[in-house]
Design an enzyme around this catalytic site. Structure first.
Site, mmCIF file in Angstrom:
data_model
loop_
_atom_site.group_PDB
_atom_site.id
_atom_site.type_symbol
_atom_site.label_atom_id
_atom_site.label_comp_id
_atom_site.label_asym_id
_atom_site.label_seq_id
_atom_site.Cartn_x
_atom_site.Cartn_y
_atom_site.Cartn_z
ATOM 1 N N TYR A 162 -1.552 0.339 10.239
ATOM 2 C CA TYR A 162 -2.023 -0.338 9.084
ATOM 3 C C TYR A 162 -0.615 -0.542 8.193
ATOM 4 O O TYR A 162 -0.431 -1.501 7.456
ATOM 5 C CB TYR A 162 -3.012 0.179 8.210
ATOM 6 C CG TYR A 162 -3.256 -0.111 6.908
ATOM 7 C CD1 TYR A 162 -3.738 -1.398 6.656
ATOM 8 C CD2 TYR A 162 -2.916 0.613 5.853
ATOM 9 C CE1 TYR A 162 -3.961 -1.801 5.238
ATOM 10 C CE2 TYR A 162 -3.290 0.191 4.478
ATOM 11 C CZ TYR A 162 -3.560 -0.973 4.328
ATOM 12 O OH TYR A 162 -3.740 -1.331 3.064
ATOM 13 N N THR B 38 0.871 -1.243 0.022
ATOM 14 C CA THR B 38 -0.119 0.007 -0.156
ATOM 15 C C THR B 38 0.892 1.215 0.137
ATOM 16 O O THR B 38 1.775 1.417 0.629
ATOM 17 C CB THR B 38 -0.814 0.002 1.289
ATOM 18 O OG1 THR B 38 -1.584 1.323 1.517
ATOM 19 C CG2 THR B 38 -0.257 -0.269 2.375
HETATM 20 N N1 UFG Z 1 -12.658 11.726 2.220
HETATM 21 C C1 UFG Z 1 -13.447 12.599 2.178
HETATM 22 N N2 UFG Z 1 -14.911 11.886 2.545
HETATM 23 C C2 UFG Z 1 -15.191 10.697 2.772
HETATM 24 C C3 UFG Z 1 -13.997 9.763 2.585
HETATM 25 C C4 UFG Z 1 -12.830 10.336 2.117
HETATM 26 O O1 UFG Z 1 -13.355 13.712 2.232
HETATM 27 O O2 UFG Z 1 -16.361 10.259 2.999
HETATM 28 C C5 UFG Z 1 -11.201 12.343 1.538
HETATM 29 C C6 UFG Z 1 -10.142 11.606 2.555
HETATM 30 O O3 UFG Z 1 -9.920 12.712 3.627
HETATM 31 C C7 UFG Z 1 -8.760 11.464 1.498
HETATM 32 C C8 UFG Z 1 -9.814 11.256 0.266
HETATM 33 O O4 UFG Z 1 -10.953 11.641 0.390
HETATM 34 O O5 UFG Z 1 -8.410 12.975 1.133
HETATM 35 C C9 UFG Z 1 -9.598 9.755 -0.037
HETATM 36 O O6 UFG Z 1 -9.915 8.936 1.020
HETATM 37 P P1 UFG Z 1 -10.178 7.269 1.129
HETATM 38 O O7 UFG Z 1 -10.817 7.239 2.466
HETATM 39 O O8 UFG Z 1 -11.121 7.103 -0.099
HETATM 40 O O9 UFG Z 1 -8.831 6.838 0.833
HETATM 41 P P2 UFG Z 1 -7.324 7.097 1.783
HETATM 42 O O10 UFG Z 1 -6.467 7.866 0.847
HETATM 43 O O11 UFG Z 1 -7.564 7.520 2.941
HETATM 44 O O12 UFG Z 1 -6.747 5.544 1.855
HETATM 45 C C10 UFG Z 1 -6.115 4.897 0.817
HETATM 46 C C11 UFG Z 1 -6.316 3.391 0.964
HETATM 47 C C12 UFG Z 1 -5.715 2.878 2.001
HETATM 48 C C13 UFG Z 1 -4.444 3.423 2.239
HETATM 49 C C14 UFG Z 1 -4.075 4.820 1.922
HETATM 50 C C15 UFG Z 1 -3.008 5.453 1.747
HETATM 51 O O13 UFG Z 1 -7.693 2.980 1.020
HETATM 52 O O14 UFG Z 1 -5.801 1.603 2.213
HETATM 53 O O15 UFG Z 1 -4.853 5.405 0.758
HETATM 54 O O16 UFG Z 1 -2.902 6.747 2.180
HETATM 55 F F1 UFG Z 1 -3.764 3.024 3.417
#
Ligand code: UFG
Length: 334
Positions: free
Chosen positions: A147, A123
């Site tokens: 994680y 990841t």
């Molecule tokens: N976000 C929102 N609203 C939501 C969900 C997400 O604004 O309801 C934002 C988050 O703050 C972030 C972006 O959208 O800026 C993406 O968020 P996600 O939750 O979709 O994904 P992440 O980037 O947090 O996580 C992904 C993978 C993880 C990994 C991570 C590495 O899903 O497994 O990238 O940073 F760990």
């Protein structure tokens, strides 16, 4: 090239989101998968009926030995694991068990039973909050949550094991995986999802009232978080490329970013969902979510060059369309 007729691929977590797409990609390329999944988060129906399925746990050494012998397993694709970052902060030992200790058991089963190729779901969380963007594979790995650390430890175990034993591996560092199979055969089905595109299409279909925007004060062009969204089918195709590369050059191991090398902000993603559905989802601006970096974009030059990987779905609207189609098909099922 290995004989696709006898040589089978063991897919752990094959009843889950990415694993089920990898099975489709393997089958489409003529490979024969076998699935092991303990069904804690996966769905039996996500695995096609003609794919051998074993309900069980990857740390069950006698079971693994039997599956590997019975099915002439030549390679392992390891998707099984826990993936929710905030949960890993609340319950780190669950992550060090499911992601680190169970991976250790699985790698040992590979070595003990003569499986020579191993593909691992790593990841972008291994980078933490990277100092440079796009992120290269040699950017320092400084994970900021259990994680990311639980996955990085598995990368280390694979590196050390490959140096000591007759096994080569590919660790693919996924960026933000989204979308669904364009033929509607699989998609993201887990209830209570937190990932942006899944949440946004649920809202578009009235399954949620609104979508939270976690922070508008990031150091990005519009202030919202920027991510590199990759279509799950392109990611699955990268796994097939990885498998074929490992077989073709058994002395070579790979640790590669898997993304498109392009960033989209939260607002751009929500605009794409509005565009595709021709409606406006309700946006609910909130504060930052703990542990979110401003921007996370891959440098994908290495995987493009080494594997000749050619993304087919590098288009945010297309990713959203496929996610939406699956969400419709899913209805209330799960
Ligand atoms: N976000 C929102 N609203 C939501 C969900 C997400 O604004 O309801 C934002 C988050 O703050 C972030 C972006 O959208 O800026 C993406 O968020 P996600 O939750 O979709 O994904 P992440 O980037 O947090 O996580 C992904 C993978 C993880 C990994 C991570 C590495 O899903 O497994 O990238 O940073 F760990």
């Amino acid at each position: 090239m290995a004989d696709k007729g006898t040589f089978r691929i063991l897919v752990t977590g094959g009843a889950g989101y990415i694993g089920s797409h990898a099975i489709l990609a393997l089958k489409d390329a003529g490979w024969r998968p076998v699935v092991i999944d303990n069904l804690t988060t996966g769905f039996r129906w996500a695995v096609p009926g003609d794919v051998p399925f074993v309900e069980g746990d990857i740390e069950d050494a006698p079971l693994l030995a039997k599956i590997i012998a019975d099915h002439d397993i030549g390679a392992i694709m390891h998707f099984a694991g826990s993936i929710i970052v905030p949960e890993s902060v609340e319950n780190p030992l669950k992550y060090y068990h499911n992601n680190t200790a169970k991976s250790r058991a699985l790698i040992e089963a590979a070595v003990t039973n003569g499986v020579k190729h191993f593909i691992f779901s790593s990841t972008a969380a291994t980078y933490g909050v990277p100092e440079e963007s796009p992120v290269r594979e040699d950017t320092p790995t400084l994970p900021i949550n259990p994680y990311g650390r639980s996955k990085l430890m598995t990368e280390y175990m694979l590196r050390d094991t490959a140096a000591a034993h007759d096994l080569n591996y590919c660790a693919l560092r996924y960026f933000n995986v989204a979308g669904a199979d364009p033929q509607g055969r699989s998609g993201q089905s887990t209830a209570g999802a937190t990932h942006l595109i899944k949440v946004a299409v649920e809202a578009a279909l009235g399954k949620r009232e609104s979508v939270a925007i976690f922070g508008t004060d990031y150091d990005t062009p519009d202030g919202t978080g920027v991510r590199d969204y990759i279509h799950v089918n392109d990611l699955a195709a990268a796994h097939v490329k990885a498998l074929e590369a490992l077989i073709a050059a058994p002395q070579v191991c790979h640790t590669l970013n898997c993304g498109y090398g392009k960033g989209f902000s939260v607002l751009q993603v929500l605009d794409a969902v509005d565009r595709v559905t021709n409606q406006k989802i309700v946006r609910d601006v909130q504060g930052r979510r703990a542990g979110d970096p401003d921007s996370l974009i891959s440098d994908n030059a290495a995987i493009l060059e080494r594997f000749g990987w050619l993304p087919q779905y590098d288009d945010l609207d297309l990713i959203v369309r496929h996610a939406l189609a699956w969400e419709r098909k899913l209805g209330d099922r799960t």
